[in-house]
Design an enzyme around this catalytic site. Structure first.
Site, PDB file in Angstrom:
ATOM      1  N   LYS A   1      21.623  23.160  18.623  1.00 63.71           N
ATOM      2  CA  LYS A   1      22.851  23.947  18.475  1.00 63.71           C
ATOM      3  C   LYS A   1      23.112  24.701  19.769  1.00 63.71           C
ATOM      4  O   LYS A   1      22.229  25.423  20.267  1.00 63.71           O
ATOM      5  CB  LYS A   1      22.725  24.934  17.314  1.00 63.71           C
ATOM      6  CG  LYS A   1      22.804  24.262  15.954  1.00 63.71           C
ATOM      7  CD  LYS A   1      22.672  25.270  14.842  1.00 63.71           C
ATOM      8  CE  LYS A   1      23.890  26.136  14.670  1.00 63.71           C
ATOM      9  NZ  LYS A   1      23.688  27.141  13.583  1.00 63.71           N
TER      10      LYS A   1
HETATM   11  O1  G3P Z   1      25.738  28.639  10.812  1.00 68.16           O
HETATM   12  C1  G3P Z   1      26.470  29.745  11.323  1.00 68.16           C
HETATM   13  C2  G3P Z   1      26.409  30.826  10.369  1.00 68.16           C
HETATM   14  O2  G3P Z   1      25.058  31.116  10.100  1.00 68.16           O
HETATM   15  C3  G3P Z   1      27.132  32.090  10.681  1.00 68.16           C
HETATM   16  O3  G3P Z   1      27.307  32.612   9.423  1.00 68.16           O
HETATM   17  O4  G3P Z   1      27.426  34.205   7.662  1.00 68.16           O
HETATM   18  O5  G3P Z   1      26.568  34.936   9.898  1.00 68.16           O
HETATM   19  O6  G3P Z   1      28.997  34.411   9.574  1.00 68.16           O
HETATM   20  P1  G3P Z   1      27.600  34.149   9.140  1.00 68.16           P
END
Ligand code: G3P
Length: 225
Positions: free
Chosen positions: A89
């Site tokens: 990633k």
């Molecule tokens: O995979 C990306 C994700 O983990 C970001 O998610 O919930 O931190 O906005 P969030």
């Protein structure tokens, strides 16, 4: 359509994998920091997730360096430790795009992450990313419809015959997951909690309880009149 779990919580992952139709696990530095007390625990944790997934499951691991050369060097170490089929990633910063190009040219699998616009997705796809990961909830929080961004990314990729797939990420509720599915996302990565919510409906529970009650009430043989 792929469903991945966005988590490094081994207990939560083990409750779902194997046994449920999960295609892989995605992690990022924030997710890992929630499951590790120190950096030295990270390789062990990721190895346990790798073995939980078995041979076919995808594992996405994020690089943390700021420079393209640093990201590529880190990616090499990640591949040595967790297998060449790991998805690296890489955030879509200017240096990240350079790293995506170098990694893709060397045959690595790459997921461009922290994507918020179709333009970032287009550049990442042109650089050779296998997946782009738009952050749905973080867009919705800014009153920018995340599912519309997914639809537009898909439209651009289809129009220009780009093979890059859309891995929608960052969800808070299953309505958001449903909307990106309707928008044509190729994959979603969701928390274990949201995975369970995708399955839950009170009417399903009530129906199953009713089936069990009716079945149990039926005698083995007809009772004498
Ligand atoms: O995979 C990306 C994700 O983990 C970001 O998610 O919930 O931190 O906005 P969030």
């Amino acid at each position: 359509m792929l469903i991945l779990l966005d988590s490094a919580d081994l207990e939560a992952l083990r409750a779902i994998i194997p046994g449920h139709p999960i295609d892989g696990v995605t992690t990022n530095p924030t997710i890992i920091s929630r499951s590790c007390a120190a950096k030295k625990e990270i390789p062990g944790l990721l190895r346990r997730i790798r073995s939980l997934l078995g041979g076919d499951g995808m594992l996405h691991i994020q690089v943390t360096a700021a420079s393209a050369d640093g990201m590529v060097a880190e990616a090499e170490t990640i591949k040595e430790q967790f297998g060449r089929d790991v998805y690296l990633k890489v955030p879509v910063t200017p240096e990240g795009i350079k790293a995506i190009m170098m990694l893709a040219q060397n045959g690595a699998r790459v997921t461009a992450t922290a994507v918020f616009t179709p333009q970032q997705a287009l550049v990442a796809a042109k650089a050779g990313a296998d997946f782009v990961a738009p952050y749905i909830n973080r867009l919705d929080d800014l009153v920018v419809d995340g599912s519309k961004v997914v639809r537009e990314i898909k439209q651009v990729f289809t129009q220009y015959s780009l093979k890059t797939r859309v891995l929608a990420a960052s969800f808070r509720n299953i309505e958001q997951v449903h909307r990106v599915c309707l928008a044509g996302a190729d994959a979603v990565t969701i928390s274990p909690e949201l995975y369970w919510k995708m399955l839950f409906h009170p009417l399903t529970e009530r129906s199953v309880e009713q089936f069990a009650r009716d079945w149990d009430a039926l005698p083995e043989e007809e009772e004498p009149k």
